[in-house]
Design a protein around this motif. Structure first.
Motif, short mmCIF file in Angstrom:
data_model
loop_
_atom_site.label_atom_id
_atom_site.label_comp_id
_atom_site.label_asym_id
_atom_site.label_seq_id
_atom_site.Cartn_x
_atom_site.Cartn_y
_atom_site.Cartn_z
N SER A 289 0.84 -1.22 0.00
CA SER A 289 0.00 0.00 0.00
C SER A 289 0.87 1.26 0.00
CB SER A 289 -0.98 0.06 1.17
OG SER A 289 -1.72 1.27 1.10
N LEU A 290 0.98 1.84 -1.18
CA LEU A 290 1.80 3.03 -1.36
C LEU A 290 1.28 4.22 -0.57
CD1 LEU A 290 4.03 4.71 -2.66
CD2 LEU A 290 2.59 4.90 -4.71
N ARG A 291 -0.03 4.49 -0.66
CA ARG A 291 -0.56 5.67 0.03
C ARG A 291 -0.44 5.53 1.55
NH1 ARG A 291 -6.32 6.58 -2.64
NH2 ARG A 291 -6.30 4.30 -2.59
N LEU A 292 -0.62 4.33 2.06
CA LEU A 292 -0.49 4.11 3.49
C LEU A 292 0.95 4.31 3.96
CD1 LEU A 292 -1.75 3.14 6.19
CD2 LEU A 292 -1.20 0.81 5.48
N ARG A 293 1.90 3.97 3.10
CA ARG A 293 3.30 3.95 3.54
C ARG A 293 4.17 5.00 2.82
NH1 ARG A 293 1.44 -1.31 4.24
NH2 ARG A 293 1.59 -1.85 6.47
N MET A 294 3.56 6.07 2.34
CA MET A 294 4.35 7.15 1.75
C MET A 294 5.43 7.66 2.71
SD MET A 294 4.15 8.08 -1.40
CE MET A 294 5.13 9.54 -1.07
#
Length: 264
Positions: free
Chosen positions: A10-15
Motif C-alpha cells: 500500500s503506497l498511500r499508506l506507507r508514503m
C-alpha cells in the motif's frame, strides 16, 4: 546506479516510509510492488517531491499494482504481455538511458498462490504456476542484454531462502512445483544478483510474517523478493543490501527493501 525493489504493501499508506527509504539510501530507481492504488489516485505529487521526475505505474483498487520511480528519463517497454490474460497489474518494464548503455528494468509482482499447494483444489495456486510458466516461456524467446528483473516473486527457491527447508516443503512459496518453475525462469538468461554476494549456503530472507510479533527473535523468514541480472551486467555489480531494519519501522510492510548497486 542504485536500484531498490520493495513490496510496499500500500503506497498511500506507507508514503512516509518511502520518503524515509529514499532519504536513507538515495536510490536512482525504486521498483514497488503491491501499490494497491488505481492509476487515477496515484500520489504523483508526493512521489515527485522525493526527487523522482519520471514515474510509471500500473495499478488497481485494493490489490496488486506496480510502479517504477526514476530520477532520470525512462521509456516504457510496451511489448510486455497481459499475463494469463487477467489485466491484474503485476508487471511493468522500462528502458533507462539510450543506446548501448541503456538498461531494461522489469518490475514483477507474482501471484501469492493462496494456502493450498494443489492446482486442482486451489485456483490461486494454479494461477501462480501458470504465471511463472508463462513468464519463463516469454523470456526464453527474448535476446536479452543489460537487463535487470526485480520484484516480489513470491517464491523462495533455495533451501537457505527459508527458515526451515524441511518444514516448508509443503507450504506455498517453497514447494517443488514453485521452486522448480522459478529457477527455470531464472535460467532463461539471468543471474541471481543477491546470491552473487551471499552464498547459497547462507540464510537470506526478505519477508517476515505479520503473524509473528517478535519477528526478529524467531527469524522465521523467507526470501520472496529477488534481483536478477543478465550476465553482461555481472561485472558491474558492486553491492547488495537487504534493508532488514525497515521491518521495524512504524506500520511496516511485511517485506523489506532490497538494494543493488551497479557500475552501469
Amino acid at each position: 546506479m542504485r536500484i531498490v525493489t520493495w513490496n510496499i504493501n500500500s503506497l498511500r499508506l506507507r508514503m512516509p516510509l518511502l520518503a524515509r527509504l529514499c532519504q536513507d539510501t538515495s536510490p536512482d530507481i525504486v521498483c514497488l510492488q503491491e501499490t494497491k492504488v488505481p492509476d487515477s489516485l496515484f500520489p504523483l505529487d508526493a512521489v515527485r517531491a522525493l526527487g523522482f521526475g519520471h514515474i510509471v505505474f500500473r495499478g488497481m483498487k485494493g490489490y496488486n499494482g506496480v510502479a517504477i520511480l526514476s530520477r532520470q528519463p525512462v521509456t516504457v517497454l510496451e511489448d510486455t504481455p497481459d499475463w494469463c490474460q487477467r489485466g491484474d497489474c503485476r508487471h511493468i518494464a522500462v528502458r533507462h538511458g539510450t543506446g548501448a548503455d541503456a538498461i531494461d528494468v522489469h518490475d514483477f509482482y507474482v501471484p501469492a498462490g493462496g494456502d493450498i499447494p494443489d492446482p486442482e483444489e486451489n485456483p490461486k495456486f494454479a494461477h501462480k504456476l501458470a504465471f511463472v510458466e508463462e513468464a519463463r516461456e516469454w523470456f526464453s524467446g527474448r535476446d536479452m542484454r543489460r537487463t535487470v528483473l526485480v520484484g516480489d516473486l513470491n517464491i523462495a527457491p533455495l533451501e537457505q531462502d527459508v527458515w526451515s527447508h524441511r518444514q516448508l516443503l509443503k507450504i506455498v512459496s517453497h514447494t517443488p512445483a514453485e521452486t522448480e518453475r522459478l529457477l527455470a525462469w531464472q535460467q532463461t538468461g539471468f543471474v541471481d544478483a543477491m546470491r552473487h554476494f551471499v552464498p547459497a549456503t547462507e540464510k537470506l530472507y526478505t519477508w517476515w510474517s505479520y503473524r509473528n510479533r517478535d519477528w526478529s527473535r524467531s527469524n522465521r523468514g523467507r526470501r520472496l523478493d529477488h534481483v536478477w541480472i543478465t550476465p553482461d551486467l555481472q561485472p558491474a555489480l558492486r553491492d547488495m543490501q537487504v534493508l532488514r531494519a525497515a521491518r521495524d519501522w512504524d506500520k511496516p510492510s511485511d517485506h523489506v527493501p532490497v538494494m543493488i548497486d551497479l557500475d552501469a
